[in-house]
Write a protein that holds these residues in place. Structure first.
Motif, short mmCIF file in Angstrom:
data_model
loop_
_atom_site.label_atom_id
_atom_site.label_comp_id
_atom_site.label_asym_id
_atom_site.label_seq_id
_atom_site.Cartn_x
_atom_site.Cartn_y
_atom_site.Cartn_z
N THR A 71 0.78 -1.23 0.00
CA THR A 71 0.00 0.00 0.00
C THR A 71 0.82 1.29 0.00
O THR A 71 0.62 2.13 -0.88
N SER A 100 -2.96 -2.83 3.93
CA SER A 100 -3.57 -1.55 4.28
C SER A 100 -3.36 -1.23 5.76
O SER A 100 -3.21 -2.12 6.59
N LEU A 117 -6.68 6.35 1.44
CA LEU A 117 -8.03 6.71 1.01
C LEU A 117 -8.18 8.22 0.91
O LEU A 117 -8.80 8.75 -0.01
N TYR A 130 -12.97 -0.81 -1.39
CA TYR A 130 -12.31 -1.43 -0.23
C TYR A 130 -13.02 -2.74 0.08
O TYR A 130 -13.80 -2.83 1.02
N ALA A 132 -13.58 -6.40 1.55
CA ALA A 132 -13.02 -7.08 2.71
C ALA A 132 -13.45 -8.54 2.77
O ALA A 132 -13.52 -9.15 3.83
N ARG A 154 -8.22 -1.43 -2.27
CA ARG A 154 -7.43 -1.59 -1.04
C ARG A 154 -7.74 -2.96 -0.44
O ARG A 154 -8.82 -3.18 0.11
N PRO A 156 -7.30 -5.69 2.33
CA PRO A 156 -6.81 -5.94 3.69
C PRO A 156 -6.35 -7.38 3.86
O PRO A 156 -6.73 -8.27 3.08
N GLY A 186 -14.16 -1.92 5.45
CA GLY A 186 -13.10 -2.91 5.61
C GLY A 186 -13.45 -4.00 6.61
O GLY A 186 -14.62 -4.22 6.94
N SER A 212 -18.43 -0.90 0.84
CA SER A 212 -17.29 -1.54 0.16
C SER A 212 -16.78 -0.62 -0.95
O SER A 212 -15.65 -0.80 -1.41
N GLU A 239 -13.15 2.76 10.95
CA GLU A 239 -12.28 2.55 9.80
C GLU A 239 -10.83 2.35 10.21
O GLU A 239 -10.35 3.00 11.14
N HIS A 241 -8.07 3.56 9.16
CA HIS A 241 -7.58 4.67 8.36
C HIS A 241 -7.55 5.88 9.27
O HIS A 241 -8.18 5.90 10.33
#
Length: 305
Positions: A71, A100, A117, A130, A132, A154, A156, A186, A212, A239, A241
Motif C-alpha cells: 500500500t 492496508s 483513502l 475497499y 473485505a 485496497r 486488507p 473494511g 465496500s 475505519e 484509516h
C-alpha cells in the motif's frame, strides 16, 4: 484476499487488454498468469513510480493495466504519478494494494499506510473500492474492470467473514435500528456487526451500514445514509484509516445540514511508532467490538444528557 486477486486475474487473462505490473511482490501467486501470458506480465521491482507511469502509457494505447504492490509504495510513493499520469489523463489504470493501514505491523511504520483513502479521494475521476472478502473483490473488480476509470482497490489482510451483496457504488445495510447509526468499512465491519448484536441485547438498536465502495457513493445510498442520520441523531464511523480524510469525512459531507452527534473510530492524528501486531494496533485505536460498544454508550449518554 491475495489468492482471490490472483484467481480473478487468471479468469480475466483471456482479455488481451489486461496487463499486470507488480512491484516485486506476489510473484508466486501470479505465476500461472505469468506463465500463460508472459508478454502481459511485468515485475518492475522496487521502481513503483516508473511502474505507475508505464501503466499510464499502456492505458493510453488501449490496455487495462493492473498495478500491484504494498500500500504505501503503490499510493504514497506514487502519488504524483497517479495524479499527473493517471487521473489528470483520465486513464483506466487499476491499482491493487495489499497491507492496508497496519497489516504489516511487524515491519514497522515504513510499511504502514493510514492516509491512502484520503489522498486518493481528492483526485479527479479516481474510484476507490475497499473489499473485505474474496467474493467482494471478485465481484467489484469484474464490475469495474472495463469501465475505463482509474480505480483503487485496497485489499486488507483480514476478512470480515460476513455474507454481503456487493454492488459498485452502493452502501449495504446489515442491521436496522433506531438509536445510533454505525458506518463501517473494511474488516472492521465484523467488529461492528458483533457489537450491534451485543447492544441489541442491552436494548440499544443500531443501523449498521457497510461501504465496500468509498468513492463514488450512489445518490440512493447517500439518501439512505441521510435518512438514517436524521432518524437516529447519532453516528459512529469505524475505519482502519486516519480519521482525517477517510470515510468519516465522506459521511460528514453527505450529512451536511443534519443535526447529529458524531464519534470517529480510526487512527488519530498521531504517528504510530511502535511495531506490535495488527491486533495490538486495533486495540490501541479502539477498533474492537468492545471499543465500538464503549463509544455507543458514550454517544448515547451525551444524547440523553
Amino acid at each position: 484476499m491475495r489468492k482471490q486477486f490472483a484467481k480473478t486475474m487468471q479468469e480475466l487473462g483471456a482479455d488481451e487488454r489486461l496487463v499486470i505490473l507488480i512491484g516485486d511482490i506476489s510473484h508466486y501467486l501470479l505465476k500461472d498468469f505469468a506463465e500463460k501470458y508472459p508478454r502481459r506480465f511485468y515485475n518492475m521491482g522496487v521502481a513503483e513510480q516508473a511502474m505507475m507511469s508505464m501503466a499510464a502509457g499502456l492505458a493510453m494505447h488501449g490496455f487495462t493495466p493492473v498495478v500491484h504492490s504494498i500500500t504505501p509504495f503503490v499510493t504514497e510513493r506514487c502519488f504524483e504519478q497517479i495524479k499527473d499520469d493517471v487521473c489528470y489523463q483520465h486513464l483506466g489504470v487499476k491499482i491493487v494494494s495489499v497491507g492496508s493501514a497496519f497489516d504489516y505491523a511487524s515491519l514497522g511504520c515504513t510499511h504502514h499506510c493510514y492516509d491512502d483513502l484520503a489522498i486518493l479521494r481528492a483526485l479527479p475521476h479516481m474510484q476507490i473500492i475497499y473489499p473485505a472478502s474474496p467474493q467482494e473483490f471478485d465481484v467489484l473488480f469484474k464490475e469495474t474492470f472495463r469501465n475505463g476509470e482509474p480505480t483503487y482497490f485496497r485489499l486488507p489482510a483480514k476478512t470480515h467473514g460476513l455474507e454481503t451483496h456487493p454492488r459498485f457504488g452502493e452502501a449495504e445495510k446489515l442491521k436496522s435500528g433506531e438509536d445510533v447509526t454505525i458506518i463501517a468499512i473494511g474488516p472492521q465491519v465484523a467488529n461492528a456487526y458483533e457489537a450491534a448484536g451485543t447492544l441489541s441485547g442491552m436494548g440499544i438498536t443500531c443501523d449498521l451500514i457497510y461501504l465496500s465502495t468509498i468513492k463514488p457513493i450512489s445518490a440512493a445510498s447517500q439518501e439512505m445514509i441521510r435518512e438514517s442520520l436524521n432518524r437516529t441523531g447519532a453516528l459512529i464511523t469505524v475505519e482502519e484509516h486516519s480519521i482525517i480524510g477517510g470515510v468519516a469525512d465522506a459521511i460528514a459531507a453527505i450529512g451536511q445540514g443534519i443535526k447529529y452527534e458524531e464519534r470517529r473510530l480510526g487512527i488519530r492524528d498521531k504517528f504510530l511508532t511502535n511495531y506490535g501486531t495488527y491486533e495490538e494496533h486495533c486495540e490501541a485505536n479502539g477498533l474492537t467490538k468492545n471499543g465500538i460498544i464503549k463509544t455507543v454508550h458514550e454517544i448515547k449518554s451525551k444524547n440523553n444528557s
